[in-house]
Write a protein that holds these residues in place. Structure first.
Motif, PDB file in Angstrom:
ATOM      1  N   UNK A  49     -29.730  36.082  67.266  1.00  0.00           N
ATOM      2  CA  UNK A  49     -30.917  36.692  67.449  1.00  0.00           C
ATOM      3  C   UNK A  49     -32.051  37.579  67.935  1.00  0.00           C
ATOM      4  N   UNK A  50     -31.760  37.127  69.084  1.00  0.00           N
ATOM      5  CA  UNK A  50     -32.225  37.615  70.153  1.00  0.00           C
ATOM      6  C   UNK A  50     -31.646  39.669  70.037  1.00  0.00           C
ATOM      7  N   UNK A  51     -30.567  39.587  69.456  1.00  0.00           N
ATOM      8  CA  UNK A  51     -30.192  41.104  69.314  1.00  0.00           C
ATOM      9  C   UNK A  51     -30.744  41.978  68.533  1.00  0.00           C
ATOM     10  N   UNK A  52     -30.766  40.952  67.210  1.00  0.00           N
ATOM     11  CA  UNK A  52     -30.878  40.796  66.141  1.00  0.00           C
ATOM     12  C   UNK A  52     -32.691  41.625  65.873  1.00  0.00           C
ATOM     13  N   UNK A  53     -33.654  40.360  66.664  1.00  0.00           N
ATOM     14  CA  UNK A  53     -34.483  40.826  67.195  1.00  0.00           C
ATOM     15  C   UNK A  53     -34.952  41.862  67.862  1.00  0.00           C
ATOM     16  N   UNK A  54     -34.519  41.937  68.830  1.00  0.00           N
ATOM     17  CA  UNK A  54     -34.567  44.009  69.259  1.00  0.00           C
ATOM     18  C   UNK A  54     -34.198  45.313  68.144  1.00  0.00           C
ATOM     19  N   UNK A  55     -33.162  44.987  67.694  1.00  0.00           N
ATOM     20  CA  UNK A  55     -32.792  45.534  67.111  1.00  0.00           C
ATOM     21  C   UNK A  55     -34.129  45.893  65.705  1.00  0.00           C
ATOM     22  N   UNK A  56     -34.844  45.171  65.438  1.00  0.00           N
ATOM     23  CA  UNK A  56     -36.263  46.030  64.360  1.00  0.00           C
ATOM     24  C   UNK A  56     -37.029  46.138  65.855  1.00  0.00           C
TER      25      UNK A  56
END
Length: 60
Positions: A49-56
């Motif tokens: 989730x943290x990685x996905x939020x960073x991509x966003x």
């Protein structure tokens, strides 16, 4: 489009086989809340989730 809607879309795009485990309520507007919800499911998912939020955030 809320942050959670963008997050859910990215989770579906990047990890379609895990999207059900990563999906959150689409009305959420806070990254910390998304992380808390998914992290409670498992630490492994919370890291994703943290990685996905960073991509966003990078795309913004």
């Amino acid at each position: 489009m809320t942050l959670a809607e963008r997050y859910n879309a990215q989770a579906q795009r990047l990890l379609p086989h895990m999207a059900d485990s990563l999906t959150v309520d689409p009305t959420i507007t806070c990254a910390g809340e998304i992380d808390d919800i998914v992290f409670r499911r498992s630490e492994y998912l919370g890291g994703m989730a943290i990685a996905i939020l960073a991509l966003i955030e990078q795309k913004a």
